[in-house]
Structure formats: structure tokens, C-alpha cells
Write an enzyme that holds these catalytic residues in place. Sequence first.
Site, mmCIF file in Angstrom:
data_model
loop_
_atom_site.group_PDB
_atom_site.id
_atom_site.type_symbol
_atom_site.label_atom_id
_atom_site.label_comp_id
_atom_site.label_asym_id
_atom_site.label_seq_id
_atom_site.Cartn_x
_atom_site.Cartn_y
_atom_site.Cartn_z
ATOM 1 N N ASN A 124 -3.292 7.458 -5.544
ATOM 2 C CA ASN A 124 -3.533 7.916 -6.913
ATOM 3 C C ASN A 124 -4.568 9.045 -6.975
ATOM 4 O O ASN A 124 -4.437 10.033 -6.273
ATOM 5 C CB ASN A 124 -3.919 6.739 -7.804
ATOM 6 C CG ASN A 124 -2.828 5.682 -7.857
ATOM 7 O OD1 ASN A 124 -1.645 6.014 -7.809
ATOM 8 N ND2 ASN A 124 -3.195 4.421 -7.934
ATOM 9 N N GLY A 173 3.522 -2.509 11.128
ATOM 10 C CA GLY A 173 4.095 -2.846 12.428
ATOM 11 C C GLY A 173 4.580 -1.637 13.207
ATOM 12 O O GLY A 173 4.324 -0.483 12.850
ATOM 13 N N VAL A 181 0.597 -11.589 9.775
ATOM 14 C CA VAL A 181 -0.135 -11.972 10.982
ATOM 15 C C VAL A 181 -0.233 -10.706 11.836
ATOM 16 O O VAL A 181 0.782 -10.106 12.188
ATOM 17 C CB VAL A 181 0.568 -13.092 11.760
ATOM 18 C CG1 VAL A 181 -0.236 -13.455 13.002
ATOM 19 C CG2 VAL A 181 0.768 -14.319 10.878
#
Length: 600
Positions: free
Chosen positions: A466, A517, A263
Site C-alpha cells: 500500500n 515455499g 510450518v
Amino acid sequence: MEEALNALFAQRPADLYGELANYFSKFSKAPVICKLVGRKVFDGVGQPTLEVEIYCTVKNHEKRICSTVMSSHSQIPENALPETTEADEKERNDSVNAAVEWVNESLNTMLRDLKPTDQCKVDKMLGECFTKKVEEKKEIQKQEEKEEEKATPALTSCTPSATTLPGKKKAERPGKKVAIAERTIPPAEPVESVLCGSLAIGGTSLAVAKAGATISRIPLYLHIALLKCNQDSPKEITLPLPMVTLLNCEKFSPAKLKLVKEVMLIPPVQLSVKQGIERVLDIQKEMIRLLEPPGKAPSPQLADSKKGKARNTGKKAPPQASKRISHLGCLITGCDNLEQPLLLMQTACNNIGLELGADMYLAINCAAHELMDYAKGKYEILTGTFKSPDEMVDMYVELINKFPFIIALIDPLRKEDREQWNNICCALGSKCYLIAEDAATYISKLKIDQNINIPTCSGVVLKYINQTKVSDLIELTGLLDGQRHITILGSPDGESSDDSLVDLAVGLGARFIKLGGLSRGERVTKYNRLLAIEEELAKNRTLREANLEFITFAEESPPEKQLSDALPPPKRDSWPPPLAQPALQVRSLPAQLPGNSTLT
């Protein structure tokens, strides 16, 4: 010399010899790459990854210019078996070791004496090197297959029963696939194979870009913008809006909710990045208070909020959530239904005087590709609760109508469910971004095969992993800019402290940036870099205000109409270019919108 002395006589500099050095440096040769150094380091979750250092010959001296650390990325889901996780870790370790060898040997020799400012030439050579490595790998595999074919007859003659038993097991699975076909559920596409050592290509390309910016004495984001705009300096630059992850919903017992992985909070466009992050931190502090263990004595206000939470979201709230931080840098929690985390966010905002839909917006990473039960042909959104792809579309429509402050859904469906992607875009595209992340993992494949693997959607999340090269990102985002797609730069799961991703997002003109976060050093470093760029652009008066545009999808547009059907990118007179297709623009996502209205 006479000209230099005459100039010095008029200037009378405090540092005479320094001024002379500056004068004659204009006539020195341009720096060229003299050495690459690759080494094995560790990322923010302790996984091995690659660091590439660039050394250049500057005024006859070898000088270290910069380094970059690649972020590790894994396609293994959270609920993978221990054996699968161990195999993935071994494969990753082998890939990093191979990448270090590539950088220190073949790439070091190949790029010597090239200018670090010549990004296109460097990336072309890196691409050719990668293609050669792929061909070598194929040849090795062919040789191994031939040797296995020679050995197979001897094995079958000795142990017939050992070879027939696996055959029976394999014969049972096609029966299940027939049942799946009857349900018209498209099978999952095979996971894209990653060449062992491919990290060296992406790491070297990004390191050269950083070296080019350092040599040119400009920030990396401006260097990327100049590369994208063919050296035309942009008059203004728009910062990407941050998608800040606040909750990571675990999918293990006793939690029942499986659909929501993350969220995220999106600050409104009228706030600066600094103001938006400060507001997110306020919400995070309140969320921690709401999720504190019940043994602690709460304040009167907290007690009220807890009652509201119990009434709205159910009784099962994880007591240890405030002490558990995900590798994504956010709080870990578990929920019993889809509305629970949304009501919890609403409670946290209300407690500090904020209104979702006016002062802050939500985005949800559904990660639906991890939820498909192929035996049933349905998604397991809750423990024991399954929905077909069509039912998923109806569920999302109901969800957005009930919670209009959700303005983005990431991976709401598997990429294979193209018909349902088309349906959900037609139903919700004008008030919510429908974003593909799992479908856009491999940038090199997106660029080469433009018939492509991305379904009808509002935009894609691109990750620098990559063998991705800087030129690949520039080319692909230029293509997306002229179509009905927005670009989101996303950080992989295994993030490093290298903050180059932020400069890439700013320089490429991404609409959003998804960094995780605000609770881990390797994540916060990138937010700090975004704040520094905002301050620099504001000081130079080149910061342009962001806006949000939602796309109106035509009902009759076929789901297969993708990048290959679009017109080539338009000429970019201004940077970044507007969307070519008609869009519904939200003039100001601020406080004029009531909490129960939809964003149209």
C-alpha cells in the site's frame, strides 16, 4: 579536449571513441526523472496489481531505467464467505485502477525533474500527496453523510418497519458483547482502512529507489544500506536467514487442526544460504514421498517411514497433498492435532539423516487472530476444542518444552491480548522468538503512532504494501534496531515476480526473511536473488556470518511498554547495530545441541 587526448595517448584504448565518451560523460548533468508510467498487471495468483516504470533524461535522451511491481495484500481470512471475497476482489481492482491513474497523472507531474537518487525528498513529496488524498477522501465522505442525513427523514417516514427491524438485530449483538466483556476478552481492533489507490505511493517510492541504485551503478541492497547509514558504506553485510514454508495446514474439513497455518524451516547459521536451501529441498522431497497417495507402491524405506508416521501422527494423512501446492509455494496438508505436523517433519528429517534442533529448526505461523470465537471468548485451536488466552500461553510453553527445535512462533495470540503476550514472552522469550505479523501489517501506522499496536514481542514481520515508502522502512527498522525487536521482511500472500523485497531485507539488515515455499516461480525468483547477493558479497569479502540472539524479558516489564518508551536509536558505528537490550546468544546453533535440549 587536449587533456582528454593526452590521457588517451598514454592509455591507447581499444575503443577510442568509447573512451572519449566515458571521459566527457563525467561532465554531463545528473539524470532526472522525466516520466512515470503506471499500468495494471497481474501477480502470482492472478490478482490485479500495479507496475510502475521510471524514465529519466540521460544525456538529453529519454531512457527507461527500471520498473517495479507491487505485491497485492488482503486481510481476508482463508475461511471467508464468498460474498466477502468477491467484495475484496472488487475493492482491489478499483484500488489498482485508481493507483494507475495517480501514477500517470498527479505523481508523474509532481516528480518530474527530480533526481532519482534523492529518495528522502521524493518520499516526503509522496507522503504529502498521500495526506492530501486522504483529506480529499474525508471531505467526500462528509458530503455523502450530509446527503444521507437529508434523505434519512423521508425514508423513515415512509417505511418505519424497514428501519426498526435492522435495529433489533443490532440490539442483539451488544448483548453478546456484554458477555464478552464479562470474560474480559478485549474486542478486536477495527481493520485499518486502506485508501483506494494507495498502491501508487509504495510502488513509486520503490521504483525511485531502484532507479537511484541503477543510476549510481550499485545494487539495490547497497543503495538501501547507504540510505540507512547516511551514505556511510557498510564494511560487512549480514544476510537474513530464510524462513522457508514447507507445509500449509488447511483449516477445512476433514482436517481438525486450525491453529497452525504454516510450518517453516530455518537452516542453521553455520550453513550458507545455498547450503541451507539445498537442505530444505531435500526435506521437501522426502515430505512429498511421505505424503504420496497410498495406492502407489512405496520403497521399503518409505514403507517404514509410513508406519512410523501412522504410529506417531495418526491415520488421517491427506493422500493428495503431494499434488497440491499452496499459493505460498508449499505443500498443502490437513492435520488432526498440533503434534501431527511436527512429528511428520521429524520423520522426514530422520529419514534423510538430519536431526531437528541440530541440522534444521522450525518456525510456526499460528495466525491466532483468525481463530478467536468472540461468542465464547476463546480460540478454536481444533474443531470443537477451545482455549482461553491464558490456556494458550500454557499450551505454547508445553509445546516448546516438548519440541525445543521450534525457535519461532508467529502470531501465537491476537495483538489485543497484551497481557498474555507479556506472559508468553517472559516464559519463552529466552529460547524462542515470539513474533507479531498481523500486528505490524501497516508500517505507516507503526511509524506515526508509536504508542502502538504491537504487544510485547521479540520482533515484527514488516510487509511492503500500500502506501509504505522506502523511507518509512528505513526509519522504522532503525528504531527497531535500537530496541528489543528483530526485523523480519515478509512477502504478502499475492506475490509478484519482482525480487526487490530481498534487496530491501538485505539492505535494512533484517534478521529473517519470510518468502514462502520453494515451489512457485514468483517465490523461487526471490530465493535466487538471495543466492546471487550471497555470491556477490562472498566474492567481495563483505559477507558477515549471521547469529541468533534470544531476548530475556524482565518479569516485571509491563505489556504496554512499547516503542514510545524506548530510547532513540543509537548511533550506528557498525552495520547493522546489535540489540541494545541484554540477549542470550546462541554461539552456534549447529550440531552441539542435543535433540531434546532447549535453546538457551
